[in-house]
Design a protein around this motif. Structure first.
Motif, PDB file in Angstrom:
ATOM      1  N   TYR A 280       4.036 -11.827   2.685  1.00  0.00           N
ATOM      2  CA  TYR A 280       3.057 -11.523   1.650  1.00  0.00           C
ATOM      3  C   TYR A 280       3.760 -11.026   0.383  1.00  0.00           C
ATOM      4  CZ  TYR A 280      -0.046 -11.490   5.738  1.00  0.00           C
ATOM      5  OH  TYR A 280      -0.717 -11.814   6.874  1.00  0.00           O
ATOM      6  N   ASP A 281       3.030 -11.222  -0.716  1.00  0.00           N
ATOM      7  CA  ASP A 281       3.404 -10.603  -1.991  1.00  0.00           C
ATOM      8  C   ASP A 281       2.362  -9.529  -2.277  1.00  0.00           C
ATOM      9  OD1 ASP A 281       5.509 -12.297  -2.261  1.00  0.00           O
ATOM     10  OD2 ASP A 281       4.480 -13.702  -3.584  1.00  0.00           O
ATOM     11  N   ILE A 282       2.818  -8.294  -2.428  1.00  0.00           N
ATOM     12  CA  ILE A 282       1.910  -7.170  -2.675  1.00  0.00           C
ATOM     13  C   ILE A 282       1.853  -6.912  -4.172  1.00  0.00           C
ATOM     14  CG2 ILE A 282       1.544  -4.713  -2.295  1.00  0.00           C
ATOM     15  CD1 ILE A 282       2.940  -5.074   0.418  1.00  0.00           C
ATOM     16  N   ASN A 283       0.608  -6.870  -4.698  1.00  0.00           N
ATOM     17  CA  ASN A 283       0.410  -6.619  -6.127  1.00  0.00           C
ATOM     18  C   ASN A 283      -0.810  -5.706  -6.271  1.00  0.00           C
ATOM     19  OD1 ASN A 283       0.309  -6.611  -8.865  1.00  0.00           O
ATOM     20  ND2 ASN A 283       0.011  -8.812  -9.111  1.00  0.00           N
ATOM     21  N   ILE A 284      -0.577  -4.421  -6.466  1.00  0.00           N
ATOM     22  CA  ILE A 284      -1.652  -3.423  -6.499  1.00  0.00           C
ATOM     23  C   ILE A 284      -1.610  -2.713  -7.843  1.00  0.00           C
ATOM     24  CG2 ILE A 284      -2.594  -1.355  -5.430  1.00  0.00           C
ATOM     25  CD1 ILE A 284      -1.235  -2.218  -2.836  1.00  0.00           C
ATOM     26  N   ARG A 285      -2.781  -2.600  -8.470  1.00  0.00           N
ATOM     27  CA  ARG A 285      -2.904  -1.903  -9.751  1.00  0.00           C
ATOM     28  C   ARG A 285      -3.178  -0.429  -9.485  1.00  0.00           C
ATOM     29  NH1 ARG A 285      -7.688  -1.688 -13.246  1.00  0.00           N
ATOM     30  NH2 ARG A 285      -7.055  -1.134 -15.379  1.00  0.00           N
TER      31      ARG A 285
ATOM     32  N   GLY B 114       3.654  -6.299   9.328  1.00  0.00           N
ATOM     33  CA  GLY B 114       4.102  -5.114  10.035  1.00  0.00           C
ATOM     34  C   GLY B 114       3.573  -3.873   9.364  1.00  0.00           C
ATOM     35  N   LEU B 115       4.043  -2.686   9.793  1.00  0.00           N
ATOM     36  CA  LEU B 115       3.615  -1.423   9.212  1.00  0.00           C
ATOM     37  C   LEU B 115       4.499  -1.064   8.023  1.00  0.00           C
ATOM     38  CD1 LEU B 115       2.880   0.720  12.404  1.00  0.00           C
ATOM     39  CD2 LEU B 115       1.223  -0.362  10.859  1.00  0.00           C
ATOM     40  N   CYS B 116       3.815  -0.627   6.973  1.00  0.00           N
ATOM     41  CA  CYS B 116       4.524  -0.245   5.742  1.00  0.00           C
ATOM     42  C   CYS B 116       4.114   1.175   5.366  1.00  0.00           C
ATOM     43  CB  CYS B 116       4.182  -1.188   4.594  1.00  0.00           C
ATOM     44  SG  CYS B 116       4.482  -2.926   4.949  1.00  0.00           S
ATOM     45  N   LYS B 117       5.004   1.898   4.762  1.00  0.00           N
ATOM     46  CA  LYS B 117       4.707   3.255   4.304  1.00  0.00           C
ATOM     47  C   LYS B 117       4.829   3.283   2.782  1.00  0.00           C
ATOM     48  CE  LYS B 117       5.868   8.130   4.899  1.00  0.00           C
ATOM     49  NZ  LYS B 117       6.725   9.114   5.562  1.00  0.00           N
ATOM     50  N   LEU B 118       3.769   3.835   2.154  1.00  0.00           N
ATOM     51  CA  LEU B 118       3.719   3.893   0.688  1.00  0.00           C
ATOM     52  C   LEU B 118       3.531   5.343   0.256  1.00  0.00           C
ATOM     53  CD1 LEU B 118       3.575   2.549  -2.104  1.00  0.00           C
ATOM     54  CD2 LEU B 118       1.111   2.246  -1.737  1.00  0.00           C
ATOM     55  N   VAL B 119       4.424   5.821  -0.607  1.00  0.00           N
ATOM     56  CA  VAL B 119       4.346   7.168  -1.173  1.00  0.00           C
ATOM     57  C   VAL B 119       4.325   7.018  -2.690  1.00  0.00           C
ATOM     58  CG1 VAL B 119       5.424   9.429  -1.387  1.00  0.00           C
ATOM     59  CG2 VAL B 119       5.569   8.181   0.782  1.00  0.00           C
ATOM     60  N   ILE B 120       3.265   7.641  -3.311  1.00  0.00           N
ATOM     61  CA  ILE B 120       3.142   7.577  -4.769  1.00  0.00           C
ATOM     62  C   ILE B 120       3.174   8.999  -5.302  1.00  0.00           C
ATOM     63  CG2 ILE B 120       1.694   6.871  -6.710  1.00  0.00           C
ATOM     64  CD1 ILE B 120       0.546   4.679  -4.944  1.00  0.00           C
TER      65      ILE B 120
ATOM     66  N   LYS C  64       0.736   7.128   2.669  1.00  0.00           N
ATOM     67  CA  LYS C  64      -0.093   6.402   3.613  1.00  0.00           C
ATOM     68  C   LYS C  64       0.710   5.321   4.309  1.00  0.00           C
ATOM     69  CE  LYS C  64      -4.862   4.763   3.828  1.00  0.00           C
ATOM     70  NZ  LYS C  64      -6.067   4.423   3.027  1.00  0.00           N
ATOM     71  N   THR C  65       0.405   5.073   5.597  1.00  0.00           N
ATOM     72  CA  THR C  65       1.002   3.997   6.370  1.00  0.00           C
ATOM     73  C   THR C  65      -0.077   2.960   6.658  1.00  0.00           C
ATOM     74  OG1 THR C  65       2.596   5.496   7.392  1.00  0.00           O
ATOM     75  CG2 THR C  65       2.208   3.399   8.489  1.00  0.00           C
ATOM     76  N   MET C  66       0.241   1.680   6.278  1.00  0.00           N
ATOM     77  CA  MET C  66      -0.740   0.609   6.412  1.00  0.00           C
ATOM     78  C   MET C  66      -0.035  -0.668   6.845  1.00  0.00           C
ATOM     79  SD  MET C  66      -2.890   1.230   2.875  1.00  0.00           S
ATOM     80  CE  MET C  66      -4.121  -0.003   3.274  1.00  0.00           C
ATOM     81  N   LYS C  67      -0.813  -1.644   7.319  1.00  0.00           N
ATOM     82  CA  LYS C  67      -0.271  -2.947   7.651  1.00  0.00           C
ATOM     83  C   LYS C  67      -0.059  -3.761   6.355  1.00  0.00           C
ATOM     84  CE  LYS C  67      -2.166  -3.444  12.324  1.00  0.00           C
ATOM     85  NZ  LYS C  67      -2.985  -4.281  13.232  1.00  0.00           N
TER      86      LYS C  67
ATOM     87  N   LEU D 100      -2.391  -4.141   2.785  1.00  0.00           N
ATOM     88  CA  LEU D 100      -1.909  -3.916   1.417  1.00  0.00           C
ATOM     89  C   LEU D 100      -2.063  -5.178   0.575  1.00  0.00           C
ATOM     90  CD1 LEU D 100       1.309  -1.841   2.154  1.00  0.00           C
ATOM     91  CD2 LEU D 100      -0.732  -1.035   0.985  1.00  0.00           C
ATOM     92  N   TYR D 101      -1.862  -6.339   1.187  1.00  0.00           N
ATOM     93  CA  TYR D 101      -1.989  -7.608   0.473  1.00  0.00           C
ATOM     94  C   TYR D 101      -3.419  -7.801  -0.019  1.00  0.00           C
ATOM     95  CZ  TYR D 101      -2.688 -12.668   0.079  1.00  0.00           C
ATOM     96  OH  TYR D 101      -3.041 -13.926  -0.342  1.00  0.00           O
ATOM     97  N   GLU D 102      -4.405  -7.314   0.763  1.00  0.00           N
ATOM     98  CA  GLU D 102      -5.807  -7.517   0.410  1.00  0.00           C
ATOM     99  C   GLU D 102      -6.310  -6.479  -0.597  1.00  0.00           C
ATOM    100  OE1 GLU D 102      -7.617  -7.372   4.215  1.00  0.00           O
ATOM    101  OE2 GLU D 102      -7.121  -9.456   4.743  1.00  0.00           O
ATOM    102  N   ILE D 103      -5.520  -5.446  -0.861  1.00  0.00           N
ATOM    103  CA  ILE D 103      -5.928  -4.408  -1.817  1.00  0.00           C
ATOM    104  C   ILE D 103      -5.487  -4.827  -3.213  1.00  0.00           C
ATOM    105  CG2 ILE D 103      -5.586  -2.027  -2.543  1.00  0.00           C
ATOM    106  CD1 ILE D 103      -5.215  -1.297   0.388  1.00  0.00           C
ATOM    107  N   SER D 104      -6.388  -4.714  -4.166  1.00  0.00           N
ATOM    108  CA  SER D 104      -6.038  -5.029  -5.555  1.00  0.00           C
ATOM    109  C   SER D 104      -5.839  -3.773  -6.392  1.00  0.00           C
ATOM    110  CB  SER D 104      -7.111  -5.911  -6.207  1.00  0.00           C
ATOM    111  OG  SER D 104      -8.354  -5.219  -6.234  1.00  0.00           O
ATOM    112  N   GLU D 105      -6.461  -2.642  -5.985  1.00  0.00           N
ATOM    113  CA  GLU D 105      -6.340  -1.414  -6.764  1.00  0.00           C
ATOM    114  C   GLU D 105      -6.247  -0.220  -5.821  1.00  0.00           C
ATOM    115  OE1 GLU D 105      -8.926  -2.441 -10.810  1.00  0.00           O
ATOM    116  OE2 GLU D 105      -9.804  -1.202  -9.232  1.00  0.00           O
ATOM    117  N   ILE D 106      -5.524   0.780  -6.253  1.00  0.00           N
ATOM    118  CA  ILE D 106      -5.466   2.069  -5.567  1.00  0.00           C
ATOM    119  C   ILE D 106      -5.907   3.123  -6.576  1.00  0.00           C
ATOM    120  CG2 ILE D 106      -3.963   3.833  -4.595  1.00  0.00           C
ATOM    121  CD1 ILE D 106      -2.321   1.694  -3.300  1.00  0.00           C
TER     122      ILE D 106
END
Length: 841
Positions: free
Chosen positions: A559-564, A603-609, A621-624, A628-634
């Motif tokens: 996947y390519d992750i692109n979150i605004r 797989g599982l990914c961990k994101l810290v902002i 947060k830890t997510m699959k 994350l691929y299906e999320i467009s905004e945080i």
């Protein structure tokens, strides 16, 4: 000072005089008589030239007297003849010969004489250091000067010695010169005469050269005959021609003919050839085919022959350069030229001293004759009509090319193969040539038919195929085998190509390139399982059926992750992030508005902002990967904090200072605007203490803790009224008194009393207690009052006729009035006393 100026002027005048004398004598002259004696010289030979030099200086004159005893009459007559000669040439200005005694003896007459010579010339001697002799040839000039450096001292010519003895040997000398005349001087310069340079030491002078000194008589002649060496060579002038017969015939004088045979070095000695035009013929027998017996038959001037010193003939250095159809040289080709065999070294066969004309040539390559024809050497009026370039180099493009055969499958992709080539002879046949890439490339074969058998065996698929066909060299050809190509492209879930994916097709494996492609060549027909592994993680699994060459796209779970990144208000919020993907790869970036991470497997990914300014953690947060691929905004826990402050009647509270303290650390300040609103941008969701101050003051009216999660913080201030009445000592109202309302020293409001002495404060914040302070005409008073209360403040003065008078003012007026009355009484009494006195008088 005057002495210094005078000395300087004398020095300048002396220098000027010296310069004038030096310039006057800078070009010395002397009277020499130079005679070049007769001699004949030949061009190209050494000769002798004799030069007679006489010192003819006559810088002074003097008289001379001599007595002659017992002199024969014949001697006297010769003496008189020489005296007259000297007088005629002005070497003397007269003479007187007197006879003192005469007698005869043996048939001759003798006598005693006295001779007086008037104004006889005398001069100074001169030292001759050297004499140079040169010819004014245009291309040579003084560069070829012949010097005689023998030193001579010449006395000035003495006419007395000449008269008495008939000679004056001390005033004259003869110098000899060994002179060489070049063989190649132009004909128009043959008549030139030599020029003399004399190097002398004049009396009182330094050594000096008298250049181009005038010559009284110049009787040297250069005869029109040239002696020179003439070398007979080939056309390039590099190889001498031995054993050639050379005939030189003078035009119009055919009986004047010379014949020579050239030696091994090809050089002839031509002796005293008259300066004219000649017909030159050179005969030579060649080992090659020769159309004419001569190799040179032209007309030349003797000057041209002497100048060139080389006579080039029609013998050429022929270079035969066989090349293939691509322009590459055929090294080691066998060349037969007029029956003479040579191997083409470095791509060319060189034949020396080839006569002009047509010659036969054959060329063999790998045992096959690839050329058989005629080659022209030299000039040709039709092949080379411009007649400026002889044919001395033949570049022959021969039917020789590369045999290039590519073994391919049905998809056109190369496959490894074993080749067997059968050509026209053993040298052009090859067996058991294996090529991993399936390319057969045999360079420089004669262009003929070749039988080629191709065999492919795959150890992976355990499959054997073969094919036979006929090909000719010259261009790339393809031979197709009954096996197939499978072209696979791996793309991510967003359709982007994925490189470095290891794909396994049955027993075969391959890695995708930059475009996500890989090709499996030589695949037999069958059904195969396909597995894809990327960076050690399986990203694809499936099956394909191969019935021919095919192409297919495989969608890998990458996947390519692109979150605004936005805040609670929906605005972009730059932040720092740290991302750990399932492969353990860590990605970091700072101050980004969009979180872009490419090629992340499932797989599982961990994101810290975190915040960019204070480093505060906003998200952990830890997510699959797919989530994350299906999320467009945080939406980050950050928003603009809006604080709304109103009075109890709903009116905005303006210019009130608000202090906001984050209980986790940090504080901010702001002021309400005309709407009673204060805005603090980009505040974290947290617990805050909000403190609100009374407008324009530091009086705290509200202070409480609040949890902020993006909502508007609303606060209300309750209003109260206060009445203050100001009166004098008599209870009369005081108008215009200044009334200040404050709370513990903080001024809340101020007004002036009206005509009833009242100041009404109706819109003040409700507080437990207020301080009222009154000031009027320098007097003041104060009282405390509660919300909604009314007080009266009495000032210590009286209001009369609209004027406010304090007790001190009233006492002052009374004292002033009494003083005035006393003064009036005193004045009246004084006037009365004055009147009484006047009456008495």
């Amino acid at each position: 000072m005057k002495l210094k100026i005078l000395s300087l002027m004398i020095l300048i005048l002396s220098a000027s005089a010296f310069t004038t004398v030096f310039e006057a004598s800078a070009q010395p002259t002397w009277n020499l008589k130079i005679i070049i004696l007769p001699s004949e010289l030949y061009m190209g030979e050494w000769g002798k030239v004799y030069v007679n030099i006489t010192n003819m200086d006559c810088s002074a004159r003097e008289n001379f007297f001599v007595e002659l005893k017992s002199v024969s009459e014949k001697v006297v007559n010769e003496l008189v003849k020489r005296a007259e000669e000297m007088e005629k040439m002005e070497w003397i200005r007269g003479y007187d010969l007197k006879v003192k005694n005469l007698w005869g003896y043996a048939g001759d007459r003798y006598g005693d004489y006295s001779l007086t010579v008037f104004d006889s010339c005398t001069g100074s001697k001169i030292d001759i250091v050297g004499v140079g002799l040169w010819f004014p040839f245009q291309e040579i000039g003084r560069r070829m000067t012949f010097w005689n450096t023998s030193k001579r001292t010449l006395e000035a010519f003495n006419p007395i010695n000449y008269i008495l003895h008939g000679v004056d040997p001390k005033s004259s000398t003869i110098l000899s010169f060994r002179v060489y005349i070049p063989e190649d001087i132009p004909s128009e310069e043959i008549s030139m005469k030599p020029i003399v340079d004399v190097r002398v030491i004049l009396p009182g002078w330094f050594e000096y050269t008298l250049e181009s000194y005038p010559v009284a008589e110049n009787r040297v002649d250069i005869l029109p005959y040239r002696t020179f060496n003439l070398t007979i060579t080939d056309f390039d002038g590099l190889n001498p021609v031995p054993n050639a017969k050379v005939i030189i015939t003078r035009l119009m004088y055919y009986y004047e003919k010379r014949e020579y045979i050239t030696p091994e070095n090809g050089t002839l000695k031509i002796h005293r050839l008259y300066d004219d035009k000649y017909e030159v013929a050179v005969y030579w027998n060649s080992s090659y085919t020769q159309e004419y017996p001569f190799i040179q038959f032209e007309q030349h001037w003797a000057y041209d022959l002497a100048r060139s010193k080389i006579l080039k003939t029609s013998l050429f250095t022929l270079r035969i350069k066989p090349i293939d159809v691509y322009g590459r040289p055929l090294n080691r080709a066998l060349v037969m030229f007029d029956g003479f065999e040579k191997i083409a070294e470095n791509g060319e066969a060189v034949y020396l001293m080839v006569p002009q004309g047509n010659h036969t040539a054959q060329i063999f390559w790998k045992g096959v004759k690839v050329f058989d024809g005629w080659l022209w050497t030299g000039y040709h009026p039709t092949i080379y009509p411009w007649m400026t370039r002889p044919a001395v180099e033949h570049v022959l493009k021969l039917p020789v090319g590369d045999l290039i055969v590519q073994a391919v499958d049905t998809g056109g992709n190369s496959v490894g193969a074993n080749f067997t080539v059968i050509g026209p002879n053993l040298e052009t046949s090859f067996g058991n040539i294996y090529s991993r890439t399936g390319l057969l490339n045999i360079s420089q074969l004669p262009i003929l038919d070749y039988n080629i058998r191709v065999v492919n065996y795959s150890k992976l698929f355990k499959n054997l195929v073969e094919h036979t066909d006929v090909f000719r060299p010259g261009e790339k050809r393809f031979i197709q085998l009954p096996i197939h190509s499978v072209k696979l492209k791996v793309e991510s879930m967003t359709g982007r190509p994925v490189a470095d994916v290891i794909l396994r097709l049955g027993p075969a494996s391959s890695r995708t390139g930059e475009g996500g492609y890989t090709v499996f060549s030589g695949v037999p027909r069958d059904e195969y399982e396909v597995l894809g592994e990327w960076l050690g993680i399986e990203v694809y699994r499936g099956k394909i059926v191969v019935e021919g060459s095919m192409e297919k796209v495989l969608r890998a779970v990458i996947y390519d992750i692109n979150i605004r990144l936005i805040d609670y208000n929906g605005k972009e919020y730059p932040a720092n992030y740290t991302f750990l993907d399932p492969l353990g790869r860590m990605f970091k970036d700072k101050a980004v508005k969009n979180l872009r991470i490419e090629y992340v497997p499932e797989g599982l990914c961990k994101l810290v902002i975190t915040d960019i300014s204070v480093g505060r953690e906003l998200l952990n947060k830890t997510m699959k990967t797919k989530e994350l691929y299906e999320i467009s905004e945080i939406v980050l826990p950050v928003a603009d904090m809006k604080i709304d402050v109103k009075w109890s009647d709903g009116k905005p509270v303006e210019k009130a200072e608000i202090e906001v303290v984050d209980l986790a650390g940090g504080s901010m300040n702001a002021f309400t605007d005309h709407n009673g609103t204060a805005l603090l941008e980009k505040q974290f969701f947290s617990n805050y203490r909000v403190t609100i101050y009374h407008p324009y003051t530091k009086l705290v009216v509200i202070s409480q803790e609040t949890e902020f999660k993006g909502q508007i913080l609303r606060y209300s201030l309750e209003k109260a009224f206060v009445t203050v009445r100001v009166v004098d000592l008599l209870g009369n109202p005081i108008q215009g008194a200044e009334v200040y309302l404050s709370h513990f020293g903080v001024l809340l409001s101020n007004q002036k009393t009206d005509q009833n002495g009242i100041a009404f404060f109706k819109d003040v914040v409700k507080l437990p207690l207020y301080d009222a302070y009154v000031s009027s005409r320098g007097l003041s008073g104060s009282e405390r009052v509660g919300p909604g209360g009314s007080i009266e403040i009495k000032l210590d003065y009286v209001s009369l006729a609209g004027l406010g008078l304090s007790i001190s003012d009233i006492l002052g007026i009374a004292v002033l009035a009494i003083s005035i009355i006393i003064i009036i009484v005193i004045v009246v009494l004084v006037r009365r006393s004055i009147r009484r006195i006047l009456r008495k008088t």
